[in-house]
Design an enzyme around this catalytic site. Structure first.
Site, PDB file in Angstrom:
ATOM      1  N   THR A   1       0.842  -1.195   0.000  1.00  0.00           N
ATOM      2  CA  THR A   1       0.000   0.000   0.000  1.00  0.00           C
ATOM      3  C   THR A   1       0.876   1.242   0.000  1.00  0.00           C
ATOM      4  O   THR A   1       1.912   1.262   0.662  1.00  0.00           O
ATOM      5  CB  THR A   1      -0.968   0.098   1.213  1.00  0.00           C
ATOM      6  OG1 THR A   1      -1.389   1.453   1.370  1.00  0.00           O
ATOM      7  CG2 THR A   1      -0.340  -0.326   2.518  1.00  0.00           C
TER       8      THR A   1
ATOM      9  N   ASP B   1       0.030   3.755   1.437  1.00  0.00           N
ATOM     10  CA  ASP B   1      -0.235   4.442   2.713  1.00  0.00           C
ATOM     11  C   ASP B   1       0.726   4.035   3.832  1.00  0.00           C
ATOM     12  O   ASP B   1       0.817   4.724   4.842  1.00  0.00           O
ATOM     13  CB  ASP B   1      -1.669   4.165   3.170  1.00  0.00           C
ATOM     14  CG  ASP B   1      -2.699   4.710   2.199  1.00  0.00           C
ATOM     15  OD1 ASP B   1      -2.371   5.688   1.503  1.00  0.00           O
ATOM     16  OD2 ASP B   1      -3.803   4.160   2.128  1.00  0.00           O
TER      17      ASP B   1
ATOM     18  N   ASP C   1       0.389   1.849   6.069  1.00  0.00           N
ATOM     19  CA  ASP C   1      -0.347   1.860   7.338  1.00  0.00           C
ATOM     20  C   ASP C   1      -0.620   0.465   7.898  1.00  0.00           C
ATOM     21  O   ASP C   1      -1.542   0.279   8.687  1.00  0.00           O
ATOM     22  CB  ASP C   1      -1.675   2.635   7.163  1.00  0.00           C
ATOM     23  CG  ASP C   1      -2.573   2.023   6.098  1.00  0.00           C
ATOM     24  OD1 ASP C   1      -2.141   1.092   5.409  1.00  0.00           O
ATOM     25  OD2 ASP C   1      -3.723   2.482   5.974  1.00  0.00           O
TER      26      ASP C   1
HETATM   27  O1  F6P Z   1      -5.413   2.743   0.165  1.00  0.00           O
HETATM   28  C1  F6P Z   1      -4.727   3.425  -0.820  1.00  0.00           C
HETATM   29  C2  F6P Z   1      -5.416   4.684  -1.214  1.00  0.00           C
HETATM   30  O2  F6P Z   1      -4.561   5.222  -2.140  1.00  0.00           O
HETATM   31  C3  F6P Z   1      -5.739   5.687  -0.114  1.00  0.00           C
HETATM   32  O3  F6P Z   1      -4.671   6.478   0.322  1.00  0.00           O
HETATM   33  C4  F6P Z   1      -6.822   6.505  -0.766  1.00  0.00           C
HETATM   34  O4  F6P Z   1      -7.631   7.129   0.186  1.00  0.00           O
HETATM   35  C5  F6P Z   1      -7.576   5.488  -1.553  1.00  0.00           C
HETATM   36  O5  F6P Z   1      -6.657   4.463  -1.867  1.00  0.00           O
HETATM   37  C6  F6P Z   1      -8.213   6.024  -2.804  1.00  0.00           C
HETATM   38  O6  F6P Z   1      -8.906   5.005  -3.439  1.00  0.00           O
HETATM   39  P1  F6P Z   1      -9.690   5.131  -4.832  1.00  0.00           P
HETATM   40  O7  F6P Z   1      -8.795   4.551  -5.857  1.00  0.00           O
HETATM   41  O8  F6P Z   1     -10.906   4.306  -4.627  1.00  0.00           O
HETATM   42  O9  F6P Z   1      -9.964   6.571  -5.077  1.00  0.00           O
END
Ligand code: F6P
Length: 376
Positions: free
Chosen positions: A138, A140, A142
């Protein structure tokens, strides 16, 4: 004895997913003589039996490519699978058929590469007896059971480059520049890119900020002769309740909608929070303010060498784990070594930024504002 390995990539994509697939396929086939089946679009492919055979030739030349050749999805959950019937949306628990499908096609172990959502589903499937191994990814960063996920460093690099570019235009125009980066629940990208790019203010979900303190920081810089400021905002940054400038309005005692969404864990479209913050800052400082939302640029493109190496290490280790029949475990980086943790442990908590941790303290030592009371 594991002879046939299935693999899927789930959740939001990130740089390094193709590198991990390459490492998994090459190790499984060349080192162990296994066969590999790739499921398309995360758990969706598993439910619908949408798969392809993956050979070393199929993964040749993808090490440096962003995205995932298998496709991914951050919506499809076998325990609550969306089905459209007669124009209506229904949800069904397809986890039993997933287990049966894997058995029917002779998959001895499934490798699921994903973030918190994908790995929590993997943990739940493992509880039902599905033989699987997890790989953490990820942007993130996290996930609490690994010191680092691949994708993160590339995202930090992208965000840092954006800050570098914003600096010059901010300075020329004497503006406040807000850069919104990803991080709904954890502010790692904002914090690390903010430090690397020399941001003046960093707003993260873990530290509730007061907009007046942010404005004060910008005005202090102006009074010291710095007529521009760079503010890095994580998409999940929230406010100390009641300190939003709208709170002057008795009607606005209730939280703004975007904050409510963040607090209740609902998805928020990127750009909401920084658009509001920029309006408030402009009003409070009188300085022209502009917003850049970095969005999915952080998830795309070539993985950095660090991420290519980490995903390669994780891919090789995941196949080793599968062959040792360590089902229900996830590969993880612990210090300098790749080890393993149970999926249960890995998905118990998310790793957020400690509000008084080393990185926050060093940023504060340099005068970076977080909009809170504790200067240092
Ligand atoms: O989990 C990874 C992430 O990039 C987050 O940081 C973000 O909030 C989310 O995915 C965005 O997801 P989507 O592709 O659904 O907009």
């Amino acid at each position: 004895m594991v002879k046939k390995i299935g693999v899927l990539t789930g959740g939001g994509d990130c740089p390094g997913l193709n590198a991990v697939l390459r490492a998994i396929v090459k190790t499984a086939v060349l080192k162990y003589g296994c066969e590999v089946t790739g499921y398309r679009d995360g758990y969706r492919g598993l439910v619908l039996n949408n798969f392809i055979k993956l050979t070393p030739e199929d993964v040749s030349g993808i090490l440096d490519k962003g995205g995932t050749i298998l496709g991914t999805s951050n919506r499809d959950n076998p325990f609550r699978f969306e089905i459209k019937r007669d124009g209506r949306t229904e949800y069904a628990d397809m986890s039993d058929s997933v287990a049966k499908n894997l058995e029917m096609f002779g998959i001895d172990c499934l490798i699921a590469a994903g973030g918190d959502g994908t790995l929590s589903i993997a943990a739940a499937l493992a509880r039902k007896g599905v033989k699987l191994v997890g790989v953490p990814k990820t942007i993130d960063n996290d996930l609490s059971a690994t010191d680092m996920t691949f994708g993160f460093m590339t995202a930090v690099e992208t965000a840092t480059e954006a800050i570098d570019k914003l600096h010059s235009t901010a300075e020329s125009h004497h503006r406040v520049m807000l850069l919104e980066v990803m991080g709904r629940n954890a502010g790692w990208i904002a914090l690390e890119a903010g430090i690397a790019g020399g941001a003046d203010v960093i707003l993260i979900p873990e530290i509730r900020y007061d907009i007046h303190k942010v404005a004060q920081k910008i005005l202090e810089r102006k009074n010291a002769g710095k007529h521009f400021s760079i503010v890095v905002v994580a998409e999940g940054a929230g406010l100390v309740p009641g300190t939003c400038s709208r709170a002057a309005d008795p009607e606005a005692e209730a939280m703004p909608q975007d904050e409510k969404q963040v607090w209740s864990g609902q998805p928020l479209h990127s750009g909401c929070i920084s658009a509001r913050i920029s309006g408030e800052l402009e009003k409070l400082t009188g300085i022209e303010t502009r917003v850049t939302v970095l969005g999915h640029l952080q998830r795309g493109g070539r993985p950095s060498p660090f991420d290519r190496i980490l995903s390669t290490r994780f891919g090789v280790a995941a196949v080793d784990l599968a062959l040792r029949e360590r089902f229900g475990y996830m590969v993880s980086l612990i210090g300098d070594s790749v080890g393993e943790v149970s999926l249960e442990e890995a998905t118990a908590n998310i790793k957020t930024v400690p509000s008084n941790g080393e990185l926050v303290r060093i940023a504060k030592s340099l005068g970076v504002g977080f909009g809170d009371d504790n200067g240092f």
